[in-house]
Design a protein around this motif. Structure first.
Motif, PDB file in Angstrom:
ATOM      1  N   LYS A 172       0.899  -1.248   0.027  1.00 38.76           N
ATOM      2  CA  LYS A 172       0.114   0.111   0.004  1.00 38.76           C
ATOM      3  C   LYS A 172       0.738   1.193  -0.058  1.00 38.76           C
ATOM      4  O   LYS A 172       1.982   0.953   0.581  1.00 38.76           O
ATOM      5  CB  LYS A 172      -0.976   0.145   1.237  1.00 38.76           C
ATOM      6  CG  LYS A 172      -0.105   0.041   2.439  1.00 38.76           C
ATOM      7  CD  LYS A 172      -1.239  -0.237   3.659  1.00 38.76           C
ATOM      8  CE  LYS A 172      -0.693  -0.376   5.140  1.00 38.76           C
ATOM      9  NZ  LYS A 172      -1.605  -0.411   5.988  1.00 38.76           N
ATOM     10  N   ILE A 173       0.253   2.359  -0.628  1.00 37.75           N
ATOM     11  CA  ILE A 173       0.916   3.654  -0.683  1.00 37.75           C
ATOM     12  C   ILE A 173       0.346   4.717   0.218  1.00 37.75           C
ATOM     13  O   ILE A 173      -0.815   4.781   0.201  1.00 37.75           O
ATOM     14  CB  ILE A 173       0.990   4.229  -2.352  1.00 37.75           C
ATOM     15  CG1 ILE A 173       1.716   3.169  -2.971  1.00 37.75           C
ATOM     16  CG2 ILE A 173       1.458   5.413  -2.033  1.00 37.75           C
ATOM     17  CD1 ILE A 173       1.334   2.030  -3.483  1.00 37.75           C
ATOM     18  N   VAL A 174       1.212   5.325   1.053  1.00 43.14           N
ATOM     19  CA  VAL A 174       0.939   6.107   2.129  1.00 43.14           C
ATOM     20  C   VAL A 174       1.497   7.358   2.032  1.00 43.14           C
ATOM     21  O   VAL A 174       2.597   7.528   1.472  1.00 43.14           O
ATOM     22  CB  VAL A 174       0.877   5.521   3.431  1.00 43.14           C
ATOM     23  CG1 VAL A 174       0.000   4.216   4.010  1.00 43.14           C
ATOM     24  CG2 VAL A 174       2.338   5.186   3.769  1.00 43.14           C
ATOM     25  N   ASN A 175       1.159   8.557   2.619  1.00 46.37           N
ATOM     26  CA  ASN A 175       1.570   9.902   2.920  1.00 46.37           C
ATOM     27  C   ASN A 175       1.841  10.343   1.408  1.00 46.37           C
ATOM     28  O   ASN A 175       3.280  10.547   1.184  1.00 46.37           O
ATOM     29  CB  ASN A 175       2.734   9.902   3.791  1.00 46.37           C
ATOM     30  CG  ASN A 175       2.366   9.161   5.069  1.00 46.37           C
ATOM     31  OD1 ASN A 175       1.275   9.268   5.444  1.00 46.37           O
ATOM     32  ND2 ASN A 175       3.379   8.739   5.514  1.00 46.37           N
TER      33      ASN A 175
ATOM     34  N   SER B  91       6.688  12.777  -3.380  1.00 42.69           N
ATOM     35  CA  SER B  91       7.141  11.629  -2.813  1.00 42.69           C
ATOM     36  C   SER B  91       6.036  10.697  -2.576  1.00 42.69           C
ATOM     37  O   SER B  91       4.846  11.268  -2.701  1.00 42.69           O
ATOM     38  CB  SER B  91       7.939  12.022  -1.649  1.00 42.69           C
ATOM     39  OG  SER B  91       6.959  12.590  -0.626  1.00 42.69           O
ATOM     40  N   LEU B  92       6.220   9.418  -2.653  1.00 39.69           N
ATOM     41  CA  LEU B  92       5.281   8.429  -2.070  1.00 39.69           C
ATOM     42  C   LEU B  92       5.958   7.469  -1.148  1.00 39.69           C
ATOM     43  O   LEU B  92       7.083   6.953  -1.452  1.00 39.69           O
ATOM     44  CB  LEU B  92       4.886   7.671  -3.398  1.00 39.69           C
ATOM     45  CG  LEU B  92       3.861   8.471  -4.231  1.00 39.69           C
ATOM     46  CD1 LEU B  92       3.557   7.644  -5.351  1.00 39.69           C
ATOM     47  CD2 LEU B  92       2.679   8.914  -3.652  1.00 39.69           C
ATOM     48  N   THR B  93       4.960   6.885  -0.185  1.00 36.92           N
ATOM     49  CA  THR B  93       5.729   6.132   0.892  1.00 36.92           C
ATOM     50  C   THR B  93       4.984   4.697   0.639  1.00 36.92           C
ATOM     51  O   THR B  93       3.766   4.467   0.539  1.00 36.92           O
ATOM     52  CB  THR B  93       5.475   6.474   2.252  1.00 36.92           C
ATOM     53  OG1 THR B  93       6.266   7.691   2.430  1.00 36.92           O
ATOM     54  CG2 THR B  93       6.070   5.437   3.135  1.00 36.92           C
TER      55      THR B  93
ATOM     56  N   TRP C 208       4.633  -2.584   3.168  1.00 39.30           N
ATOM     57  CA  TRP C 208       4.345  -3.980   2.732  1.00 39.30           C
ATOM     58  C   TRP C 208       4.255  -4.746   3.682  1.00 39.30           C
ATOM     59  O   TRP C 208       5.135  -4.660   4.541  1.00 39.30           O
ATOM     60  CB  TRP C 208       4.967  -4.118   1.335  1.00 39.30           C
ATOM     61  CG  TRP C 208       6.686  -4.460   1.795  1.00 39.30           C
ATOM     62  CD1 TRP C 208       7.289  -5.388   1.959  1.00 39.30           C
ATOM     63  CD2 TRP C 208       7.590  -3.398   1.544  1.00 39.30           C
ATOM     64  NE1 TRP C 208       8.739  -4.989   2.271  1.00 39.30           N
ATOM     65  CE2 TRP C 208       8.780  -3.937   2.170  1.00 39.30           C
ATOM     66  CE3 TRP C 208       7.486  -2.111   0.984  1.00 39.30           C
ATOM     67  CZ2 TRP C 208      10.025  -3.103   1.838  1.00 39.30           C
ATOM     68  CZ3 TRP C 208       8.521  -1.012   1.103  1.00 39.30           C
ATOM     69  CH2 TRP C 208       9.878  -1.623   1.495  1.00 39.30           C
ATOM     70  N   ASP C 209       3.732  -6.106   3.544  1.00 39.45           N
ATOM     71  CA  ASP C 209       4.077  -7.098   4.356  1.00 39.45           C
ATOM     72  C   ASP C 209       4.894  -8.165   3.658  1.00 39.45           C
ATOM     73  O   ASP C 209       4.552  -8.457   2.409  1.00 39.45           O
ATOM     74  CB  ASP C 209       2.725  -7.694   4.716  1.00 39.45           C
ATOM     75  CG  ASP C 209       1.885  -6.673   5.869  1.00 39.45           C
ATOM     76  OD1 ASP C 209       2.610  -6.193   6.418  1.00 39.45           O
ATOM     77  OD2 ASP C 209       0.663  -6.645   5.601  1.00 39.45           O
ATOM     78  N   PRO C 210       5.765  -9.009   4.330  1.00 40.65           N
ATOM     79  CA  PRO C 210       6.492  -9.924   3.591  1.00 40.65           C
ATOM     80  C   PRO C 210       5.550 -11.162   3.031  1.00 40.65           C
ATOM     81  O   PRO C 210       4.331 -11.338   3.620  1.00 40.65           O
ATOM     82  CB  PRO C 210       7.642 -10.561   4.763  1.00 40.65           C
ATOM     83  CG  PRO C 210       7.558  -9.522   5.876  1.00 40.65           C
ATOM     84  CD  PRO C 210       6.171  -9.133   5.847  1.00 40.65           C
TER      85      PRO C 210
ATOM     86  N   THR D  59      10.383  -3.069   5.498  1.00 35.81           N
ATOM     87  CA  THR D  59       8.864  -3.116   5.080  1.00 35.81           C
ATOM     88  C   THR D  59       8.295  -1.717   4.820  1.00 35.81           C
ATOM     89  O   THR D  59       6.993  -1.688   4.805  1.00 35.81           O
ATOM     90  CB  THR D  59       8.103  -3.837   6.544  1.00 35.81           C
ATOM     91  OG1 THR D  59       8.193  -3.095   7.543  1.00 35.81           O
ATOM     92  CG2 THR D  59       8.615  -5.395   6.634  1.00 35.81           C
ATOM     93  N   ARG D  60       9.232  -0.819   4.770  1.00 32.23           N
ATOM     94  CA  ARG D  60       8.691   0.502   4.349  1.00 32.23           C
ATOM     95  C   ARG D  60       9.942   1.372   3.560  1.00 32.23           C
ATOM     96  O   ARG D  60      10.980   0.948   3.813  1.00 32.23           O
ATOM     97  CB  ARG D  60       8.313   1.437   5.625  1.00 32.23           C
ATOM     98  CG  ARG D  60       7.888   2.796   5.398  1.00 32.23           C
ATOM     99  CD  ARG D  60       7.568   3.471   6.868  1.00 32.23           C
ATOM    100  NE  ARG D  60       7.186   4.828   6.615  1.00 32.23           N
ATOM    101  CZ  ARG D  60       6.107   5.332   6.712  1.00 32.23           C
ATOM    102  NH1 ARG D  60       5.120   4.286   6.637  1.00 32.23           N
ATOM    103  NH2 ARG D  60       5.363   6.374   6.620  1.00 32.23           N
ATOM    104  N   TRP D  61       9.415   2.157   2.500  1.00 33.97           N
ATOM    105  CA  TRP D  61      10.245   2.714   1.585  1.00 33.97           C
ATOM    106  C   TRP D  61       9.685   4.201   0.879  1.00 33.97           C
ATOM    107  O   TRP D  61       8.544   3.840   0.965  1.00 33.97           O
ATOM    108  CB  TRP D  61      10.908   1.837   0.538  1.00 33.97           C
ATOM    109  CG  TRP D  61      12.142   2.239   0.004  1.00 33.97           C
ATOM    110  CD1 TRP D  61      12.410   3.070  -1.172  1.00 33.97           C
ATOM    111  CD2 TRP D  61      13.565   2.275   0.367  1.00 33.97           C
ATOM    112  NE1 TRP D  61      13.420   3.248  -1.497  1.00 33.97           N
ATOM    113  CE2 TRP D  61      14.414   2.888  -0.446  1.00 33.97           C
ATOM    114  CE3 TRP D  61      14.023   1.684   1.615  1.00 33.97           C
ATOM    115  CZ2 TRP D  61      15.463   2.907  -0.514  1.00 33.97           C
ATOM    116  CZ3 TRP D  61      15.143   1.468   1.830  1.00 33.97           C
ATOM    117  CH2 TRP D  61      16.221   2.047   0.657  1.00 33.97           C
TER     118      TRP D  61
END
Length: 1182
Positions: free
Chosen positions: A942-945, A950-952, A955-957, A994-996
């Motif tokens: 999922k994409i947040v913020n 920019s986009l953050t 994800w889950d493994p 799990t976040r980028w």
């Protein structure tokens, strides 16, 4: 004057009375083998002769034991030895090599241990006895090979409409060579034509490409038949861009290159010449032979005439062949110079010699070839130049001359004819024997011959030196003279014209210097068969009846068979045609019945025939008759009443203008089945009497019905009753079985006789049994008229012999045949031992075990059952219920495959034997570990913020990592307002993240993301998502300002008015049945969420942009929380042999390579370097 053997001036196939005689041509004994008659072989010696051997080029299956054949005959039986690569092969020193008893065949046990490559080499077998040594061919043993394609990266091919193309296959070099074919990833053969075809080298040639050639799954397959495996090349992607106009061009050759080429082929093979041309329009290929014509019966065109094949080529087929490619713009020629060479072939192969001491003979070995073969001789396997000298032989090139031979001259000679293309090796023995005459024709043989025909009396003989033959007639008769009789070289006496006075006893006498033998045969002369009353020409009206008569006179000792033919063929299969001893009757004659009818009388010695013509004419007009079924027969009478037969006579009723074709006789058994009528017999419509066979102890009544073409009459009145006498049963119960229901019993069952079969009162059964393998006497018991008897106290699962015999108050039925049954089964006692596991890949394992002793099964062995389960990690506290899976392998198999395993997991298993009672004890649990595989897709993305640039991503493994994750791969690209995709950016992310956050993005831009995880094995399935950066505020304000401008408001009103007009027009067209553009767009761009399921593979349709062909997930929109989750999926047995995507060999192993399912990457994404297999070919475009 005595009649002795004649010179060979008359040799032909002879027969006596049509019975072929097997004539033993011993006069040609100098070129024949010693006859393998048991009487002769008992005391005659014979050098060895090779009777069976493996082929010269022997390709073996490396998965099976190696069997190298070598069989030989001789007296005494020969001993065998082998050489390998020219040196002695000591089989006693190799525990894996054994020789079959009584033969030289080698069996190399590589199934248990060892490798086939270790035993590669050249083998030769020698069979030896006291009379010499015969040798086999050089047998070149090589294991078959089916290598994989080398890993390669194939770039997509983009061409314009009309260009030529060659898709290379270049299969791996296997042994024997692979069979090449092209298919798509659905295992459908690619269509071929004059424009598109496969060459002899396996490449796929396009004379010119068309837009419909566009596809991403051109796959070359290599099938290795010897190992029953299929390898596949990486799919080749081809895109053909449509051009407004394609420039036409004359043909040029794609293969072969240049104007001339050379081809060399061996005599007897198939010559294959190939020419493939490109051009637009598609060229047509023609073939000619310069200065000659193509052989009519041996020339074939293949591959749309691009390949010329000539079978069984010889030196005469050498020359120049020209292929011509032609289209509307021109033609091009190519000349192929063909040279036919020849491996050696026999002109005269050496033949065995059987000589007596002091005689002369020759061995001739004559061969041809191109180049001319070299002839060399060996004796007993040793080159004749270094063999022991024999004064009785002299070598003259391809001939060995023997003079004044002695018993020591016996030997086996080998002739070797060789050139650069091969060799021939022939064994021929010289056997020097001194044997008195023997006559092989059985004594007192009876010959029967028709008078005035030749008679042939056989006298097959053997002796060394060759005996002289004399014939005598009668016990005290004189020798037969040559002026009346003919004596053939094989000893047969011919009487050219046998008469009645030729009947008698004839004696054959064979003499040589070592002794004499004689034999008597008998000759009978029979009268010929003649037709004394021939059928006569007949003209009959349609619908009437006609009869032909044929009376035969024959020898009273011969029984003739009368056969009627129509127009030299069988009589029609029609009830209107009936025959008896002397007559053929045709009822209700039709127009098609006209023709020639032939009566043929056949005996075992001769035949006679006569014919007559039948002509059918129209009947005289008569008033239309009334047709109906016949009236019932009447006046039934029983006569000649015997114990087992009776004669029934009746009077037919009126046939109502349709001839009666047959009578049906039925009976009623008033004692056993009162009121029920059963079929007894059928007779011709011309008969009014029938002889009926009866059964004992039945109270018979009979009735008769008549039948014509309209139908069947009502039954006649019943005849008087006739009670037959009781008798012992003449049959026993059927379906006798013995099968235990408990470990200590034997249940004997049978199908009882019915009352009609009982033959008398007091029906009972004598049940007998005993153990099959014991010495016990039969145990018997007499039971009432039942169908089952239970024997208690039996040992567990022991074979029994069982008999059930019927009896009644009169006596017993015939002794029944014994059938075998078994007492009851019990659970197996022993678990399979030596259980071991071989892990094939991350999802497949092979299990082996030793079979249990047969006695421990205690029942019918049904197979072995494997229980296997995934063990829980010790670090997991919450232990779930362990789900065990079961696979059953039928019969005596001692290995099996476990498909559908989870990669990078611990498993345990045990094996149990199964019989009809159930399972035996389990073997000791055996654990094993599957290696890493590719991971599943990340569980969510999922994409947040979102911000301006920019986009953050969060994800889950993967739910199934299938190993240790090494990193994540993120690919993304912008999408403009026309759905065009921008450049693709690759990014590697550590596995522990799990976040980028992606920065420096374009504002107010939609991006598409492709995200997947990697292990050391490779990349897993991808998950995709789309997101938009936020809008710039200044731009938004400018947009608001524009919206308030008057010109903009006016423009929008004009557009709205235009849309309203279009809607009205569409509404009118729709009411008239038309289809409006909005509807067409809806059809063309249906919501992907409700796409129908595809009929071919059962998966949901995918959304794909028509221009960029980029892969998208199911549906083009994501849920409101912008999270995409991939459903977990477990491996299924369907993927390992039961579905369309997988194939198993007979041993359960996979055909081809194993690889997991993988989603297709984006257009610029990295592709797996592993060679795809037929297993995942269907899933390569998911």
């Amino acid at each position: 004057m005595q009649l002795k053997i004649m010179p060979k001036k008359k040799q032909k196939h002879l027969s006596a009375g049509g019975v072929p005689l097997i004539l033993f041509l011993c006069q040609m004994i100098s070129a024949l083998d010693v006859p393998l008659d048991p009487k002769l072989l008992h005391d005659l010696v014979q050098p060895p002769t090779i009777t069976h051997q493996s082929p010269k080029d022997y390709i073996i299956d490396p998965r099976e034991n190696i069997v190298i054949q070598c069989e030989a005959k001789g007296k005494p039986p020969p001993s065998f030895s082998w050489t390998r690569n020219g040196t002695h092969f000591d089989i006693d020193k190799d525990p894996l090599v054994t020789m079959k008893p009584g033969s030289g065949t080698l069996v190399i046990n590589i199934m248990s241990e060892g490798k086939a490559e270790t035993y590669e080499g050249v083998y030769q077998c020698t069979a030896r006895n006291e009379r010499g040594a015969a040798v086999s061919n050089n047998i070149v043993v090589r294991p078959s090979r089916s290598p994989l394609w080398t890993k390669e990266r194939l770039e997509p091919i983009i061409l314009r409409n009309g260009q030529s193309l060659v898709l290379p296959c270049r299969p791996p070099i296997g042994l024997p060579p692979a069979i090449i074919f092209w298919m798509d990833n659905s295992f459908q053969r690619l269509p071929q034509s004059e424009r598109v075809s496969q060459g002899l080298n396996g490449d796929l040639y396009f004379s010119n490409v068309l837009p419909e050639d566009t596809r991403e799954d051109y796959i070359c397959y290599a099938r290795f038949n010897h190992t029953q495996t299929i390898q596949q090349k990486q799919p080749i992607s081809l895109k053909v861009i449509s051009a407004k106009s394609s420039k036409e061009r004359p043909p040029t050759f794609l293969t072969p290159e240049g104007n001339e080429s050379h081809k060399e082929e061996l005599r007897g093979n198939v010559l294959s010449l190939e020419c493939i041309a490109e051009g637009l329009p598609t060229p047509i290929i023609y073939w000619i032979k310069e200065d000659g014509t193509l052989p009519a019966n041996r020339t074939f065109y293949r591959n749309f005439k691009k390949t010329l094949q000539i079978t069984h080529v010889s030196e005469a087929d050498s020359g120049n062949y020209q292929c011509i490619a032609k289209n509307a713009l021109g033609a091009v020629h190519h000349t192929i110079s063909v040279t036919v060479k020849a491996a050696p072939y026999w002109i005269v192969a050496p033949q065995n010699l059987v000589l007596s001491p002091g005689e002369n003979g020759t061995l001739i070995c004559r061969a041809n070839g191109n180049p001319k073969p070299r002839i060399s001789w060996l004796t007993n396997g040793v080159p004749i130049e270094i063999a022991l000298d024999d004064p009785s032989r002299k070598i003259d090139g391809d001939t060995i001359i023997f003079s004044n031979v002695q018993e020591s001259s016996s030997a086996v000679y080998q002739c070797n004819a060789s050139n650069k293309y091969g060799y021939l090796l022939a064994n021929a023995f010289v056997n020097v024997l001194a044997e008195p005459p023997r006559i092989l024709t059985p004594a007192n043989t009876l010959y029967q011959v028709i008078a005035n025909r030749p008679a042939l009396l056989d006298c097959a003989f053997f002796g060394s030196p060759m005996p002289a033959i004399e014939w005598f007639k009668g016990t005290k008769g004189s020798a037969l003279h040559e002026d009346i009789y003919v004596l053939h070289d094989n000893g047969t006496l011919e009487i050219p014209v046998a008469q009645k006075d030729s009947t008698g006893t004839y004696t054959c006498v064979a003499r040589n210097k070592l002794g004499m033998a004689k034999n008597e045969v008998h000759l009978e002369i029979k009268d010929p068969t003649r037709i004394i009353k021939q059928p006569e020409y007949a003209v009959v009206q349609r619908g009437s009846k006609v009869s032909f008569e044929c009376r035969v006179k024959h020898d009273h000792t011969l029984i003739p068979t009368i056969m009627w033919l129509k127009d030299n063929g069988e009589l029609p299969n029609d009830e209107r045609f009936s025959t008896d001893k002397d007559h053929l009757v045709v009822s209700d004659v039709k127009d098609d019945d006209g023709g020639t009818y032939t009566c043929t009388a056949n005996t075992t010695l001769d035949s006679a025939s006569a014919s007559a013509l039948l002509r059918v004419v129209a009947p005289t007009p008569t008033p239309a008759p009334i047709y109906d079924v016949p009236n019932p027969p009447f006046d039934l009478e029983l006569t000649n009443q015997l114990d087992k037969s009776v004669q029934l006579t009746w009077t037919p009723g009126d046939d109502n203008n349709s001839p009666i074709t047959k009578f049906i006789i039925e009976y009623e058994d008033a004692m056993h089945d009162a009121g029920l009528w059963h079929h007894q017999a059928e007779v011709s419509g011309t008969q009014t009497t029938a002889q009926l066979k009866l059964s004992p102890y039945v109270n018979y009544s009979f009735r008769v019905m008549a039948e014509n073409s309209i139908g069947r009459s009502m039954p006649s009145e019943a005849s008087e009753q006739y009670l037959t006498k009781a008798a012992e049963p003449d049959q026993n119960p059927t379906a006798v079985e013995g099968l235990g229901t408990e470990p200590d019993n034997l249940v004997i069952t049978w199908k009882p006789l019915n009352g009609f079969q009982s033959n008398g009162p007091g029906l009972q059964y004598k049940v007998s049994w005993r153990q099959k393998d014991g010495d016990d006497e039969w145990t018997s018991v007499v039971v009432a008229n039942v169908s089952k008897y239970i024997v208690s106290g039996t040992p567990t699962f022991v074979p029994y012999l069982i008999k059930v015999q019927a009896l009644n108050d009169v006596g017993f039925a015939p002794e029944p045949a014994a059938v075998m049954g078994h007492s009851g089964e019990d659970l197996p006692m022993v678990a399979p031992g030596n259980v071991h596991v071989n892990v094939v890949n991350s999802t497949l394992a092979e299990v082996h075990w030793d079979p249990v002793p047969p006695k421990s099964v205690r029942g019918h062995l049904q197979g072995y059952r494997i229980y296997y389960w995934k063990t829980q990690s010790s670090s997991k506290r919450n232990r779930r219920h362990i789900e065990k899976k079961i696979l059953t392998f039928q019969g005596t198999k001692t290995h099996g495959m476990l498909p559908g395993l989870q990669p990078y997991s611990h498993y345990a298993l045990n094996v149990r034997v199964v019989n009809g009672k159930g399972e035996g004890p389990a073997s000791t649990d055996r654990g094993f570990h599957t290696p890493e595989g590719v991971p599943s897709a990340p569980s969510s993305l999922k994409i947040v913020n979102p911000t301006l640039d920019s986009l953050t991503l969060e994800w889950d493994p993967p739910s199934h990592p299938n190993g240790i994750l090494t990193e994540y791969i993120l690919k993304y690209q912008p999408i403009n307002s026309t759905h065009e995709l921008g450049p693709l950016v690759d990014l590697k992310i550590p596995a522990n993240k799990t976040r980028w956050t992606l920065k420096n993005l374009n504002f107010s831009t939609r991006y598409k993301f492709y995200f997947y995880a990697q292990t050391s094995v490779g990349s897993g399935s991808q998950i995709t998502e789309e997101a938009i950066t936020t809008v710039d505020e200044a731009m938004a304000s400018r947009q608001v300002d524009i919206a308030t401008q008057g010109w903009f408001i006016g423009l929008m009103c004009a557009v709205a008015l235009l849309i309203l007009i279009l809607l009205i027009v569409c509404f009118i067209r729709r009411n008239k049945g038309g289809k409006y553009p909005v509807k067409e767009k809806e059809d063309a761009h249906a919501d992907p969420e409700i796409q129908p399921m595809k009929e071919d593979d059962g998966t949901f349709g995918e959304y794909s942009d028509a221009e960029d062909h980029k892969p998208l997930k199911k549906g083009s929109r994501t849920p409101s929380d912008r999270t995409v989750k991939k459903e977990d999926s477990d491996d299924s047995l369907v993927d390992y042999g039961e579905g369309v995507n997988g194939q198993f060999n007979e041993d359960g192993s996979f055909i081809g390579q194993y690889s997991g399912k993988k989603e297709k990457e984006p257009a610029e994404g990295n592709e797996s370097s592993e060679a795809p297999s037929p297993v995942n070919a269907m899933n390569s475009l998911v």
